[in-house]
Motif scaffolding. Structure first.
Motif, PDB file in Angstrom:
ATOM      1  N   ILE A 154       0.831  -1.204   0.000  1.00 47.14           N
ATOM      2  CA  ILE A 154       0.000   0.000   0.000  1.00 47.14           C
ATOM      3  C   ILE A 154       0.862   1.249   0.000  1.00 47.14           C
ATOM      4  O   ILE A 154       2.008   1.236   0.456  1.00 47.14           O
ATOM      5  CB  ILE A 154      -0.970   0.019   1.203  1.00 47.14           C
ATOM      6  N   GLN A 155       0.294   2.329  -0.513  1.00 45.41           N
ATOM      7  CA  GLN A 155       0.987   3.611  -0.505  1.00 45.41           C
ATOM      8  C   GLN A 155       0.584   4.404   0.734  1.00 45.41           C
ATOM      9  O   GLN A 155      -0.378   4.065   1.425  1.00 45.41           O
ATOM     10  CB  GLN A 155       0.648   4.386  -1.778  1.00 45.41           C
ATOM     11  N   ILE A 156       1.342   5.448   1.006  1.00 47.17           N
ATOM     12  CA  ILE A 156       1.063   6.343   2.132  1.00 47.17           C
ATOM     13  C   ILE A 156       0.799   7.737   1.586  1.00 47.17           C
ATOM     14  O   ILE A 156       1.502   8.207   0.684  1.00 47.17           O
ATOM     15  CB  ILE A 156       2.254   6.375   3.113  1.00 47.17           C
ATOM     16  N   THR A 157      -0.225   8.386   2.119  1.00 50.92           N
ATOM     17  CA  THR A 157      -0.534   9.753   1.727  1.00 50.92           C
ATOM     18  C   THR A 157      -0.497  10.659   2.952  1.00 50.92           C
ATOM     19  O   THR A 157      -0.777  10.214   4.067  1.00 50.92           O
ATOM     20  CB  THR A 157      -1.920   9.837   1.054  1.00 50.92           C
ATOM     21  N   SER A 158      -0.157  11.914   2.718  1.00 48.36           N
ATOM     22  CA  SER A 158      -0.153  12.895   3.808  1.00 48.36           C
ATOM     23  C   SER A 158      -1.363  13.821   3.748  1.00 48.36           C
ATOM     24  O   SER A 158      -1.575  14.613   4.664  1.00 48.36           O
ATOM     25  CB  SER A 158       1.132  13.722   3.776  1.00 48.36           C
TER      26      SER A 158
ATOM     27  N   PRO B 241      -5.564  13.831   1.828  1.00 45.51           N
ATOM     28  CA  PRO B 241      -6.156  14.129   3.134  1.00 45.51           C
ATOM     29  C   PRO B 241      -5.982  12.962   4.097  1.00 45.51           C
ATOM     30  O   PRO B 241      -5.841  11.817   3.668  1.00 45.51           O
ATOM     31  CB  PRO B 241      -7.634  14.330   2.792  1.00 45.51           C
ATOM     32  N   VAL B 242      -5.967  13.253   5.379  1.00 46.10           N
ATOM     33  CA  VAL B 242      -5.917  12.223   6.419  1.00 46.10           C
ATOM     34  C   VAL B 242      -7.061  12.472   7.384  1.00 46.10           C
ATOM     35  O   VAL B 242      -7.582  13.588   7.485  1.00 46.10           O
ATOM     36  CB  VAL B 242      -4.575  12.218   7.173  1.00 46.10           C
ATOM     37  N   TYR B 243      -7.454  11.423   8.098  1.00 45.61           N
ATOM     38  CA  TYR B 243      -8.511  11.615   9.100  1.00 45.61           C
ATOM     39  C   TYR B 243      -7.933  12.199  10.376  1.00 45.61           C
ATOM     40  O   TYR B 243      -8.488  13.128  10.967  1.00 45.61           O
ATOM     41  CB  TYR B 243      -9.226  10.296   9.397  1.00 45.61           C
ATOM     42  N   GLU B 244      -6.801  11.619  10.819  1.00 40.30           N
ATOM     43  CA  GLU B 244      -6.100  12.151  11.988  1.00 40.30           C
ATOM     44  C   GLU B 244      -4.630  11.797  11.861  1.00 40.30           C
ATOM     45  O   GLU B 244      -4.258  10.914  11.098  1.00 40.30           O
ATOM     46  CB  GLU B 244      -6.689  11.616  13.302  1.00 40.30           C
ATOM     47  N   GLY B 245      -3.794  12.468  12.618  1.00 46.22           N
ATOM     48  CA  GLY B 245      -2.366  12.251  12.492  1.00 46.22           C
ATOM     49  C   GLY B 245      -1.825  12.937  11.250  1.00 46.22           C
ATOM     50  O   GLY B 245      -2.368  13.930  10.767  1.00 46.22           O
ATOM     51  N   SER B 246      -0.772  12.360  10.689  1.00 46.17           N
ATOM     52  CA  SER B 246      -0.140  12.979   9.527  1.00 46.17           C
ATOM     53  C   SER B 246      -0.128  12.089   8.298  1.00 46.17           C
ATOM     54  O   SER B 246       0.294  12.531   7.226  1.00 46.17           O
ATOM     55  CB  SER B 246       1.309  13.375   9.875  1.00 46.17           C
ATOM     56  N   GLN B 247      -0.607  10.841   8.439  1.00 49.66           N
ATOM     57  CA  GLN B 247      -0.573   9.919   7.310  1.00 49.66           C
ATOM     58  C   GLN B 247      -1.835   9.055   7.267  1.00 49.66           C
ATOM     59  O   GLN B 247      -2.508   8.868   8.273  1.00 49.66           O
ATOM     60  CB  GLN B 247       0.667   9.007   7.378  1.00 49.66           C
ATOM     61  N   ALA B 248      -2.107   8.529   6.064  1.00 52.03           N
ATOM     62  CA  ALA B 248      -3.195   7.571   5.861  1.00 52.03           C
ATOM     63  C   ALA B 248      -2.759   6.590   4.782  1.00 52.03           C
ATOM     64  O   ALA B 248      -1.768   6.829   4.069  1.00 52.03           O
ATOM     65  CB  ALA B 248      -4.487   8.286   5.457  1.00 52.03           C
ATOM     66  N   ALA B 249      -3.475   5.497   4.657  1.00 49.27           N
ATOM     67  CA  ALA B 249      -3.171   4.517   3.616  1.00 49.27           C
ATOM     68  C   ALA B 249      -3.828   4.938   2.311  1.00 49.27           C
ATOM     69  O   ALA B 249      -4.965   5.415   2.295  1.00 49.27           O
ATOM     70  CB  ALA B 249      -3.673   3.142   4.028  1.00 49.27           C
ATOM     71  N   LYS B 250      -3.115   4.754   1.211  1.00 50.95           N
ATOM     72  CA  LYS B 250      -3.624   5.121  -0.107  1.00 50.95           C
ATOM     73  C   LYS B 250      -3.663   3.890  -1.009  1.00 50.95           C
ATOM     74  O   LYS B 250      -2.703   3.118  -1.066  1.00 50.95           O
ATOM     75  CB  LYS B 250      -2.726   6.190  -0.727  1.00 50.95           C
ATOM     76  N   PHE B 251      -4.785   3.731  -1.700  1.00 51.94           N
ATOM     77  CA  PHE B 251      -4.991   2.612  -2.610  1.00 51.94           C
ATOM     78  C   PHE B 251      -5.279   3.171  -4.000  1.00 51.94           C
ATOM     79  O   PHE B 251      -6.359   3.714  -4.242  1.00 51.94           O
ATOM     80  CB  PHE B 251      -6.160   1.738  -2.133  1.00 51.94           C
ATOM     81  N   PRO B 252      -4.321   3.076  -4.949  1.00 54.04           N
ATOM     82  CA  PRO B 252      -4.533   3.604  -6.294  1.00 54.04           C
ATOM     83  C   PRO B 252      -5.713   2.940  -6.999  1.00 54.04           C
ATOM     84  O   PRO B 252      -6.129   1.830  -6.640  1.00 54.04           O
ATOM     85  CB  PRO B 252      -3.214   3.284  -7.000  1.00 54.04           C
ATOM     86  N   SER B 253      -6.231   3.607  -8.008  1.00 59.15           N
ATOM     87  CA  SER B 253      -7.438   3.122  -8.684  1.00 59.15           C
ATOM     88  C   SER B 253      -7.233   1.784  -9.385  1.00 59.15           C
ATOM     89  O   SER B 253      -8.205   1.077  -9.662  1.00 59.15           O
ATOM     90  CB  SER B 253      -7.913   4.158  -9.702  1.00 59.15           C
ATOM     91  N   ALA B 254      -5.994   1.410  -9.660  1.00 57.65           N
ATOM     92  CA  ALA B 254      -5.738   0.126 -10.340  1.00 57.65           C
ATOM     93  C   ALA B 254      -6.158  -1.068  -9.504  1.00 57.65           C
ATOM     94  O   ALA B 254      -6.369  -2.171 -10.035  1.00 57.65           O
ATOM     95  CB  ALA B 254      -4.255   0.020 -10.693  1.00 57.65           C
ATOM     96  N   GLY B 255      -6.285  -0.879  -8.183  1.00 56.10           N
ATOM     97  CA  GLY B 255      -6.739  -1.974  -7.323  1.00 56.10           C
ATOM     98  C   GLY B 255      -5.713  -3.064  -7.121  1.00 56.10           C
ATOM     99  O   GLY B 255      -6.059  -4.200  -6.787  1.00 56.10           O
ATOM    100  N   ASP B 256      -4.432  -2.731  -7.327  1.00 51.25           N
ATOM    101  CA  ASP B 256      -3.386  -3.749  -7.214  1.00 51.25           C
ATOM    102  C   ASP B 256      -2.620  -3.680  -5.900  1.00 51.25           C
ATOM    103  O   ASP B 256      -1.624  -4.375  -5.710  1.00 51.25           O
ATOM    104  CB  ASP B 256      -2.409  -3.626  -8.384  1.00 51.25           C
ATOM    105  N   ARG B 257      -3.091  -2.837  -4.955  1.00 50.28           N
ATOM    106  CA  ARG B 257      -2.455  -2.741  -3.637  1.00 50.28           C
ATOM    107  C   ARG B 257      -3.387  -3.356  -2.595  1.00 50.28           C
ATOM    108  O   ARG B 257      -4.591  -3.084  -2.591  1.00 50.28           O
ATOM    109  CB  ARG B 257      -2.158  -1.286  -3.275  1.00 50.28           C
TER     110      ARG B 257
END
Length: 235
Positions: free
Chosen positions: A112-116, A118-134
């Motif tokens: 999975i990728q990490i995004t900064s 938008p996040v819900y809380e903290g400084s990071q969230a998990a990112k899932f690209p549209s390809a659906g391969d993560r």
């Protein structure tokens, strides 16, 4: 002598194991009005409390010996597991390490990728690209026949069509194709109202005979993000 242990599937059920030597016959009095004969027996109590359990062991020569022990029937103790890197933050493992996704790595798909933002809380969230391969996957130790609630937050891009699916797997998952069949709780997220506003989700589930469950996160068709996973036991 005898040993008493709580049955792992029912805290009202006590399993008794005879430890007497040279005995051939056994009479058990469980202290609740129930009795039994047999070397190793079980009794299911109807109420919590302390019971005086008596075993009388005898041999073919007519020699007998009796022992009484107090047995406590207590409220069920439920394991509350810890989701590691639940908010996908760097250095959030118990030893202060981790890149926010180490605990979610698996053989089912790409990391999975990490995004900064938008996040819900903290400084990071998990990112899932549209390809659906993560794919994100993590196993937890739980109590059998216990009720839990898995809670998390997700958001999706407004363009494209797809979903972010979170499954609670009963046991260990070995084949991604079996995910639906082995799921004991599922939420298919399709809310695309705002790519920056997170949606709260709760998935209630019962563990059944399982002492392990897995959290499986997949997506398809649209870029998605997930954050702030937590799990609670329902008393």
């Amino acid at each position: 002598n005898f040993e008493a242990k709580v049955d792992p599937t029912n805290n009202f059920k006590i399993n008794f194991t005879n430890l007497s030597g040279s005995s051939t016959d056994y009479v058990w009095n469980f202290g609740d009005g129930n009795s039994a004969t047999g070397k190793n027996v079980s009794n299911t109590y109807s109420d919590l409390g302390t019971y005086s359990v008596t075993l009388t062991a005898s041999d073919k020569l007519g020699v007998t010996s009796t022992i009484t022990k107090n047995i406590e029937v207590l409220e069920k103790t439920v394991i509350v597991p810890e989701i590691l890197e639940a908010g996908f933050e760097d250095n959030s493992l118990p030893d202060g390490s981790g890149d926010g996704r180490d605990s979610w790595r698996n053989d089912f798909g790409g990391v999975i990728q990490i995004t900064s933002s938008p996040v819900y809380e903290g400084s990071q969230a998990a990112k899932f690209p549209s390809a659906g391969d993560r794919v994100a996957y993590q196993e937890l130790i739980v109590s059998p026949d216990a009720d839990y609630v898995l809670k998390y937050y997700y958001t999706m891009k407004e363009s494209g069509s797809g979903n972010l699916t979170v499954r609670v797997i009963g046991g260990s998952l070995s084949d991604l194709d079996n995910a639906d069949a082995e799921a004991i709780g599922t939420h298919i997220g399709t809310n695309q109202d705002s790519s920056s506003t997170y949606v709260e989700v709760e998935i209630p589930f019962n563990t059944g005979d399982n002492t392990i469950v897995g959290i499986l996160i997949t997506n398809e068709g649209v870029e998605s993000r997930a954050d702030s996973f937590s799990i609670t036991a329902v008393k």
